[in-house]
Structure formats: structure tokens, C-alpha cells
Design a protein around this motif. Sequence first.
Motif, PDB file in Angstrom:
ATOM      1  N   GLU A 112      36.317  53.695  19.890  1.00  0.00           N
ATOM      2  CA  GLU A 112      36.496  52.816  21.064  1.00  0.00           C
ATOM      3  C   GLU A 112      37.905  52.407  21.200  1.00  0.00           C
ATOM      4  O   GLU A 112      38.459  51.478  20.471  1.00  0.00           O
ATOM      5  N   ILE A 113      38.449  52.830  22.245  1.00  0.00           N
ATOM      6  CA  ILE A 113      39.776  52.605  22.393  1.00  0.00           C
ATOM      7  C   ILE A 113      40.109  52.024  23.772  1.00  0.00           C
ATOM      8  O   ILE A 113      39.480  52.533  24.591  1.00  0.00           O
ATOM      9  N   ALA A 114      40.628  50.846  23.915  1.00  0.00           N
ATOM     10  CA  ALA A 114      40.847  50.191  25.303  1.00  0.00           C
ATOM     11  C   ALA A 114      42.375  50.437  25.773  1.00  0.00           C
ATOM     12  O   ALA A 114      43.211  50.113  25.064  1.00  0.00           O
ATOM     13  N   ALA A 115      42.387  50.611  26.853  1.00  0.00           N
ATOM     14  CA  ALA A 115      43.656  51.102  27.412  1.00  0.00           C
ATOM     15  C   ALA A 115      43.626  50.587  28.977  1.00  0.00           C
ATOM     16  O   ALA A 115      42.757  50.470  29.591  1.00  0.00           O
ATOM     17  N   LEU A 116      45.047  50.326  29.543  1.00  0.00           N
ATOM     18  CA  LEU A 116      45.298  49.876  30.956  1.00  0.00           C
ATOM     19  C   LEU A 116      45.792  51.137  31.577  1.00  0.00           C
ATOM     20  O   LEU A 116      46.709  51.583  31.120  1.00  0.00           O
ATOM     21  N   LEU A 117      44.968  51.859  32.709  1.00  0.00           N
ATOM     22  CA  LEU A 117      45.504  52.984  33.560  1.00  0.00           C
ATOM     23  C   LEU A 117      45.661  52.684  35.032  1.00  0.00           C
ATOM     24  O   LEU A 117      44.642  52.104  35.671  1.00  0.00           O
ATOM     25  N   TRP A 121      45.751  48.858  24.323  1.00  0.00           N
ATOM     26  CA  TRP A 121      45.910  47.423  24.021  1.00  0.00           C
ATOM     27  C   TRP A 121      44.874  47.337  22.882  1.00  0.00           C
ATOM     28  O   TRP A 121      44.975  46.219  22.272  1.00  0.00           O
ATOM     29  N   GLY A 122      43.973  48.179  22.732  1.00  0.00           N
ATOM     30  CA  GLY A 122      42.941  47.777  21.525  1.00  0.00           C
ATOM     31  C   GLY A 122      42.248  49.129  21.024  1.00  0.00           C
ATOM     32  O   GLY A 122      42.018  50.068  21.764  1.00  0.00           O
ATOM     33  N   GLY A 123      42.143  48.766  19.642  1.00  0.00           N
ATOM     34  CA  GLY A 123      41.398  49.873  18.958  1.00  0.00           C
ATOM     35  C   GLY A 123      40.329  49.280  18.087  1.00  0.00           C
ATOM     36  O   GLY A 123      40.624  48.749  17.079  1.00  0.00           O
ATOM     37  N   PHE A 124      39.408  49.256  18.727  1.00  0.00           N
ATOM     38  CA  PHE A 124      37.970  48.577  17.896  1.00  0.00           C
ATOM     39  C   PHE A 124      37.159  49.234  16.873  1.00  0.00           C
ATOM     40  O   PHE A 124      36.769  48.756  16.048  1.00  0.00           O
ATOM     41  N   THR A 159      37.817  51.911  28.743  1.00  0.00           N
ATOM     42  CA  THR A 159      37.291  52.064  27.269  1.00  0.00           C
ATOM     43  C   THR A 159      36.983  53.618  27.258  1.00  0.00           C
ATOM     44  O   THR A 159      36.455  54.301  27.790  1.00  0.00           O
ATOM     45  N   PHE A 160      37.708  54.286  26.180  1.00  0.00           N
ATOM     46  CA  PHE A 160      37.817  55.553  25.710  1.00  0.00           C
ATOM     47  C   PHE A 160      36.673  55.642  24.595  1.00  0.00           C
ATOM     48  O   PHE A 160      37.044  54.692  23.827  1.00  0.00           O
ATOM     49  N   ARG A 161      36.120  56.593  24.519  1.00  0.00           N
ATOM     50  CA  ARG A 161      35.049  56.760  23.168  1.00  0.00           C
ATOM     51  C   ARG A 161      35.315  58.189  22.783  1.00  0.00           C
ATOM     52  O   ARG A 161      34.389  59.073  23.000  1.00  0.00           O
ATOM     53  N   PRO A 162      36.459  58.521  22.106  1.00  0.00           N
ATOM     54  CA  PRO A 162      36.823  59.917  21.883  1.00  0.00           C
ATOM     55  C   PRO A 162      35.935  60.255  20.724  1.00  0.00           C
ATOM     56  O   PRO A 162      35.480  59.555  19.723  1.00  0.00           O
ATOM     57  N   ARG A 163      35.593  61.550  20.475  1.00  0.00           N
ATOM     58  CA  ARG A 163      35.039  62.164  19.367  1.00  0.00           C
ATOM     59  C   ARG A 163      35.937  62.188  18.224  1.00  0.00           C
ATOM     60  O   ARG A 163      35.738  61.962  17.184  1.00  0.00           O
ATOM     61  N   MET A 199      39.588  66.351  26.819  1.00  0.00           N
ATOM     62  CA  MET A 199      40.642  65.983  26.031  1.00  0.00           C
ATOM     63  C   MET A 199      41.506  64.967  26.948  1.00  0.00           C
ATOM     64  O   MET A 199      41.851  65.435  28.112  1.00  0.00           O
ATOM     65  N   VAL A 200      41.988  63.866  26.280  1.00  0.00           N
ATOM     66  CA  VAL A 200      42.999  63.087  27.324  1.00  0.00           C
ATOM     67  C   VAL A 200      44.194  62.459  26.280  1.00  0.00           C
ATOM     68  O   VAL A 200      43.937  62.300  25.131  1.00  0.00           O
ATOM     69  N   LEU A 201      45.271  62.735  26.592  1.00  0.00           N
ATOM     70  CA  LEU A 201      46.535  62.390  26.098  1.00  0.00           C
ATOM     71  C   LEU A 201      46.941  60.903  27.027  1.00  0.00           C
ATOM     72  O   LEU A 201      47.124  61.076  28.307  1.00  0.00           O
ATOM     73  N   LEU A 202      46.852  60.018  26.281  1.00  0.00           N
ATOM     74  CA  LEU A 202      47.508  58.702  26.892  1.00  0.00           C
ATOM     75  C   LEU A 202      49.057  58.481  26.490  1.00  0.00           C
ATOM     76  O   LEU A 202      49.262  58.314  25.351  1.00  0.00           O
ATOM     77  N   ASP A 203      49.782  58.063  27.442  1.00  0.00           N
ATOM     78  CA  ASP A 203      51.229  58.052  26.939  1.00  0.00           C
ATOM     79  C   ASP A 203      51.726  56.979  27.934  1.00  0.00           C
ATOM     80  O   ASP A 203      51.644  56.822  28.999  1.00  0.00           O
TER      81      ASP A 203
END
Length: 100
Positions: A62-67, A55-58, A73-77, A1-5
Motif C-alpha cells: 500500500e503505497i500512496a503517491a501524487l501523480l 508520500w506514504g508507505g503504509f 494508491t498503489f498496491r504492488p505485488r 509494472m510501474v516506476l515512480l520517479d
Amino acid sequence: MVLLDERAAPGGQYAKPLAGSHADAAPDAQFRTGTELRERALRAGVRLEAEAVVWGGFASDEIAALLRGRAVTFRPRRLVLAPGAHEAPTPLPGWTLRGL
């Protein structure tokens, strides 16, 4: 699990952590709640990624972020969005006058 803040530390306005420069041996209930929730998340195996800009939810998987300046790119279930709130004050006549 990942929490992006997007902030430097999770917690939002209510359960935000104390700044390092304000370490307190007896923080108030609000700060204690934030600390407890962060610790519970870490014990549950959540990876906290601070200062992340999504910055993107395709698609829902498929979620794109800058870390830390790197595109990821995150591919969450499963995906939970919690964008927070934004204050939007309503101007009233005289609202900028002292004492009102």
C-alpha cells in the motif's frame, strides 16, 4: 509494472536524459546508456510515471503517491525502493575561500 520517479525524467544523476533544449545527434556514452535503459524498460512493459511524489508507505502493498496533482494508491505485488543518494558535503576550515 510501474516506476515512480520524482524527477521530470528517469535516469538519476548518472544516466539522466539530455534536456530537450540540448538535443544532440551524437550524445556521449552516459546519455546513450540512459536512453537505452529507458527504452528497455518501456519494451518490458514498465509504465514510467515522472514527477511522482510518494508520500506514504503504509505497508509493502500500500503505497500512496501524487501523480499530476492527483492522489493515487498503489498496491504492488512486489516493491523495490531506490531512493537514490544525497550529497552531504563536510565543511572544512577555509572551504569557502577562493582557490581552495
